[in-house]
Design an enzyme around this catalytic site. Structure first.
Site, PDB file in Angstrom:
ATOM      1  N   GLU A  20      38.016  39.612  56.417  1.00 24.27           N
ATOM      2  CA  GLU A  20      38.960  39.570  55.301  1.00 24.27           C
ATOM      3  C   GLU A  20      40.030  40.639  55.473  1.00 24.27           C
ATOM      4  O   GLU A  20      39.730  41.795  55.776  1.00 24.27           O
ATOM      5  CB  GLU A  20      38.222  39.789  53.980  1.00 24.27           C
ATOM      6  CG  GLU A  20      39.131  39.834  52.762  1.00 24.27           C
ATOM      7  CD  GLU A  20      38.336  40.035  51.477  1.00 24.27           C
ATOM      8  OE1 GLU A  20      37.518  39.156  51.162  1.00 24.27           O
ATOM      9  OE2 GLU A  20      38.515  41.084  50.825  1.00 24.27           O
ATOM     10  N   PHE A  22      44.036  42.102  53.799  1.00 26.29           N
ATOM     11  CA  PHE A  22      44.998  42.024  52.706  1.00 26.29           C
ATOM     12  C   PHE A  22      46.401  42.295  53.257  1.00 26.29           C
ATOM     13  O   PHE A  22      46.552  42.986  54.278  1.00 26.29           O
ATOM     14  CB  PHE A  22      44.657  43.005  51.579  1.00 26.29           C
ATOM     15  CG  PHE A  22      44.770  44.462  51.958  1.00 26.29           C
ATOM     16  CD1 PHE A  22      45.979  45.141  51.846  1.00 26.29           C
ATOM     17  CD2 PHE A  22      43.660  45.174  52.396  1.00 26.29           C
ATOM     18  CE1 PHE A  22      46.085  46.487  52.181  1.00 26.29           C
ATOM     19  CE2 PHE A  22      43.746  46.515  52.734  1.00 26.29           C
ATOM     20  CZ  PHE A  22      44.974  47.172  52.624  1.00 26.29           C
ATOM     21  N   LYS A  25      51.437  46.844  52.289  1.00 26.06           N
ATOM     22  CA  LYS A  25      52.569  47.014  51.375  1.00 26.06           C
ATOM     23  C   LYS A  25      53.882  47.250  52.098  1.00 26.06           C
ATOM     24  O   LYS A  25      54.951  47.084  51.501  1.00 26.06           O
ATOM     25  CB  LYS A  25      52.295  48.182  50.426  1.00 26.06           C
ATOM     26  CG  LYS A  25      51.179  47.913  49.435  1.00 26.06           C
ATOM     27  CD  LYS A  25      51.019  49.083  48.487  1.00 26.06           C
ATOM     28  CE  LYS A  25      49.936  48.780  47.455  1.00 26.06           C
ATOM     29  NZ  LYS A  25      49.749  49.902  46.511  1.00 26.06           N
ATOM     30  N   THR A  51      43.755  37.892  51.297  1.00 26.03           N
ATOM     31  CA  THR A  51      43.656  38.088  49.849  1.00 26.03           C
ATOM     32  C   THR A  51      44.975  37.770  49.150  1.00 26.03           C
ATOM     33  O   THR A  51      46.039  37.677  49.774  1.00 26.03           O
ATOM     34  CB  THR A  51      43.222  39.518  49.505  1.00 26.03           C
ATOM     35  OG1 THR A  51      44.256  40.433  49.889  1.00 26.03           O
ATOM     36  CG2 THR A  51      41.927  39.876  50.208  1.00 26.03           C
ATOM     37  N   TRP A  52      44.877  37.676  47.829  1.00 24.06           N
ATOM     38  CA  TRP A  52      46.002  37.273  46.967  1.00 24.06           C
ATOM     39  C   TRP A  52      46.064  38.253  45.809  1.00 24.06           C
ATOM     40  O   TRP A  52      45.098  38.429  45.082  1.00 24.06           O
ATOM     41  CB  TRP A  52      45.741  35.851  46.468  1.00 24.06           C
ATOM     42  CG  TRP A  52      46.800  35.221  45.616  1.00 24.06           C
ATOM     43  CD1 TRP A  52      46.932  35.300  44.269  1.00 24.06           C
ATOM     44  CD2 TRP A  52      47.867  34.381  46.066  1.00 24.06           C
ATOM     45  NE1 TRP A  52      47.996  34.578  43.838  1.00 24.06           N
ATOM     46  CE2 TRP A  52      48.598  33.992  44.935  1.00 24.06           C
ATOM     47  CE3 TRP A  52      48.269  33.921  47.313  1.00 24.06           C
ATOM     48  CZ2 TRP A  52      49.722  33.156  45.007  1.00 24.06           C
ATOM     49  CZ3 TRP A  52      49.380  33.087  47.394  1.00 24.06           C
ATOM     50  CH2 TRP A  52      50.090  32.713  46.253  1.00 24.06           C
ATOM     51  N   GLY A 111      37.545  34.104  37.313  1.00 24.72           N
ATOM     52  CA  GLY A 111      37.224  33.161  36.265  1.00 24.72           C
ATOM     53  C   GLY A 111      37.354  33.703  34.864  1.00 24.72           C
ATOM     54  O   GLY A 111      36.978  33.033  33.921  1.00 24.72           O
ATOM     55  N   ASP A 112      37.875  34.928  34.704  1.00 26.64           N
ATOM     56  CA  ASP A 112      37.952  35.523  33.369  1.00 26.64           C
ATOM     57  C   ASP A 112      39.189  35.045  32.627  1.00 26.64           C
ATOM     58  O   ASP A 112      40.182  34.647  33.230  1.00 26.64           O
ATOM     59  CB  ASP A 112      38.041  37.044  33.457  1.00 26.64           C
ATOM     60  CG  ASP A 112      36.925  37.628  34.293  1.00 26.64           C
ATOM     61  OD1 ASP A 112      35.857  37.004  34.326  1.00 26.64           O
ATOM     62  OD2 ASP A 112      37.146  38.674  34.909  1.00 26.64           O
ATOM     63  N   LYS A 175      31.332  26.364  38.629  1.00 24.50           N
ATOM     64  CA  LYS A 175      32.340  26.306  39.692  1.00 24.50           C
ATOM     65  C   LYS A 175      31.905  25.360  40.817  1.00 24.50           C
ATOM     66  O   LYS A 175      32.726  24.610  41.361  1.00 24.50           O
ATOM     67  CB  LYS A 175      32.606  27.719  40.226  1.00 24.50           C
ATOM     68  CG  LYS A 175      33.332  28.610  39.210  1.00 24.50           C
ATOM     69  CD  LYS A 175      33.734  29.956  39.791  1.00 24.50           C
ATOM     70  CE  LYS A 175      32.596  30.918  39.884  1.00 24.50           C
ATOM     71  NZ  LYS A 175      33.052  32.298  40.222  1.00 24.50           N
TER      72      LYS A 175
END
Length: 605
Positions: A20, A22, A25, A51-52, A111-112, A175
């Site tokens: 994974e 990211f 910047k 990642t997003w 999912g929040d 899910k």
């Protein structure tokens, strides 16, 4: 190729693994991550995850990076995608862009409900829970056949929910029932707890492949921060093992590698796990060492399988620290991997090979692929509940000053700009931070001057034992335009070349006396048997990157209050009218040099 198909067809004699990353910047960090990925691809991961950022904050960079890993490196790529705080149409746009780039795998996250509740920025009403995003993709005539969709799971419980294990399993089952085809878990360190959780998942009727998330410990400080952020449970011996090592960064890294190897062996031997997911944080050495120690990197897959099947699981109490020659082994593998001539840092004092050895401070090296921390699952570090409990309802500038002072005095644990209590290092200069804060210059970053402290010092030490560390004093704060102009005049008139500053506002203006291309190393170390390590560098691009993040924090904090409220108007005005100012004094031999400049004759404070 869809990941579900790859897993089903995987016939390797060793477990598979995914990496994974990211999006960095900075432009330099982004370019150099491509070089790093090209080396790690030689280790033959089954897939790469990109990642997003929360609310699509890294949308363009995430899509660009995912497209490059998919097309140029020929590795199946999994694009993370969040639904929380995504404005109308952003999900469709992201899916179409992914499809155009040949990406066939999506990890649907968060999912929040929006953390800001009704006061958060408008969101797409179609997406309230993670299951909604999965269902939307899998039921869409445009996207259903194009994407394999995975979801996140939380073996130690969701950090933002208070539901019990059954409640979390219900979320996960919803899910999967919506169409999720694989599961990637949040990081954990309690293997026994994880294996028990897997049994509960299977008993719930969930049959989708589960890929456990493994994050080798890199530094003691980052370990504490990430485990707190993720709500990770600790095995009883883990902290007792780490605490004696915490002041020797090399031993912490070695322990992290040995622990990851130990965990994976147990997962494979006792849990029958067929694959693992490495949260790399854009770092390469530790992950490579883990794979080499497992026998999975290079050589015959049959040998790798034998190492797993014949190696007994060592009790946690007998965990052995990997010797330093493991670093040499990992370095050899990297040196034989494909290289590029474009990777910056080669030949410099702080060269590319040491960018990530001992990161210290917020800035690091802006050219490093690991520059700029990221939340694993693309969410904010703040919540409205935290804002109201710790930061209250500021109506005036004095209220804000009081809040920052309470943090300095350890009466509250965080501020929106400091997710942890005040560090022991900051206590060395607290009287000066107090004076600035009382003036209404709210400090958000600082360090004292250090001239050759032992690398084993419990407050300022870092890196391997037997070395010496150095720091230039700097401080960052928010100030009004008239105050910035006074600072500029004094730097020009009395700085005498010893003082450098950067200042930026939300409108994109930047003021500085640092020449183009100028770089200020403000933290460095001298260690036996290796080059000088410059671990913290302040220059224009890194400052502007942090400046943008700092002003976005004001916006996020303001969003927790109603649009017409006094609190919202106050915080928005701060964001729109103030400057973030960073001042460095180069005389590290005089611990009072910066403060004498600020508070002495013709004081600006």
């Amino acid at each position: 190729m869809k990941l579900s198909h790859k897993i089903a067809e995987y016939g390797g004699t060793r477990p598979f693994y995914t990496f994974e990353f990211f999006p960095p910047k900075t432009d330099q960090g982004f370019e150099n991550l491509l070089s790093r990925i090209s080396r790690l691809v030689s280790l033959e991961p089954l897939a790469i995850n990109i990642t997003w950022g929360a609310g699509g904050t890294t949308k363009e960079r995430s899509l660009e990076l995912a497209g490059l890993t998919q097309t140029e490196h020929g590795v199946d790529t999994i694009l993370h995608l969040t639904c929380t705080n995504m404005e109308q149409g952003m999900v469709d746009d992201a899916l179409r862009s992914a499809k155009e780039r040949g990406i066939h795998n999506i990890l649907a996250l968060r999912g929040d409900p929006p953390r800001g509740e009704e006061y958060w920025i408008p969101t797409d009403p179609r997406f309230t829970h993670g299951a909604d995003l999965v269902s939307y993709i899998k039921s869409s005539p445009e996207f259903a056949s194009s994407f394999c969709v995975g979801v996140a799971a939380y073996p130690d419980g969701h950090p933002d929910r208070e539901s019990d294990d059954d409640g979390e399993l219900e979320h996960l089952k919803a899910k999967v029932d919506a169409g999720a085809e694989f599961i990637v878990t949040q990081l954990f360190y309690d293997v026994d707890g994880f294996l028990q959780w897997v049994k509960k998942v299977r008993a719930k009727g969930i049959s989708a492949p589960i890929i456990p998330g493994i994050m080798p410990i890199q530094t003691y400080a980052s370990f504490l921060r990430m485990t707190k952020l993720c709500g990770t449970r600790m095995p009883p011996n883990l902290m007792s093992d780490l605490v004696p090592l915490r002041h020797d960064d090399q031993k912490v890294k070695d322990y992290g590698v040995a622990l990851a190897v130990q965990m994976i062996r147990k997962l494979v031997n006792e849990g029958g796990i067929r694959g693992v997911h490495f949260c790399t944080l854009n770092l390469e050495r530790s992950v490579t060492r883990v794979l080499e120690d497992l026998g999975w990197a290079g050589g015959s897959p049959k040998v790798a399988n034998k190492l797993i099947s014949d190696t007994p699981v060592v009790p946690d109490s007998e965990l052995v620290i990997t010797p330093h020659n493991a670093t040499d082994s990992a370095t050899h593998t990297l040196s034989t991997a494909p290289s590029t001539d474009s990777e910056a840092g080669k030949g410099e004092l702080n060269n590319a090979t040491s960018w990530d050895d001992f990161p210290n401070g917020r800035f690091g090296d802006f050219k490093s692929p690991a520059y700029g921390e990221t939340d694993l699952w693309g969410s904010s570090i703040m919540s409205r509940k935290q804002a109201l409990q710790q930061w209250g309802h500021p109506h005036t500038l004095d209220d804000l000053t009081t809040m920052f002072m309470r943090h300095l005095h350890s009466k509250i644990a965080t501020t929106p700009f400091s997710p942890t209590p005040l560090s022991p290092e900051s206590l060395m200069i607290i009287e000066h931070l107090e004076r600035l804060t009382r003036r209404g210059w709210w400090t958000v970053g600082s360090q004292p001057a250090i001239n050759g402290a032992s690398s084993e010092d419990e407050v300022v030490g870092w890196g391997p034992r037997g070395g010496y560390v150095y720091q230039k004093c700097f401080v960052e704060f928010f100030a009004e335009t008239k105050d910035l102009e006074r600072i500029e005049r004094k730097v020009k008139g009395q700085g005498q070349g010893w003082v450098d500053f950067f200042a930026g506002n939300v409108q994109g203006e930047c003021r500085t006396n640092v020449p183009d291309g100028g770089r200020n190393a403000v933290t460095w170390g001298v260690f036996p048997g290796q080059e000088i390590a410059q671990s913290t560098i302040i220059e224009k691009e890194s400052f502007l990157s942090w400046k943008n993040e700092a002003f976005s924090i004001w916006s996020e904090w303001a969003s927790f209050y109603p649009p017409d409220s006094t609190e919202r108007q106050l915080l928005d005005s701060i964001r729109n009218e103030r400057w973030l100012v960073s001042i460095v004094h180069h005389d590290y031999m005089d611990p009072s040099a910066l403060w004498t400049f600020l508070f002495g004759d013709d004081a600006v404070v």
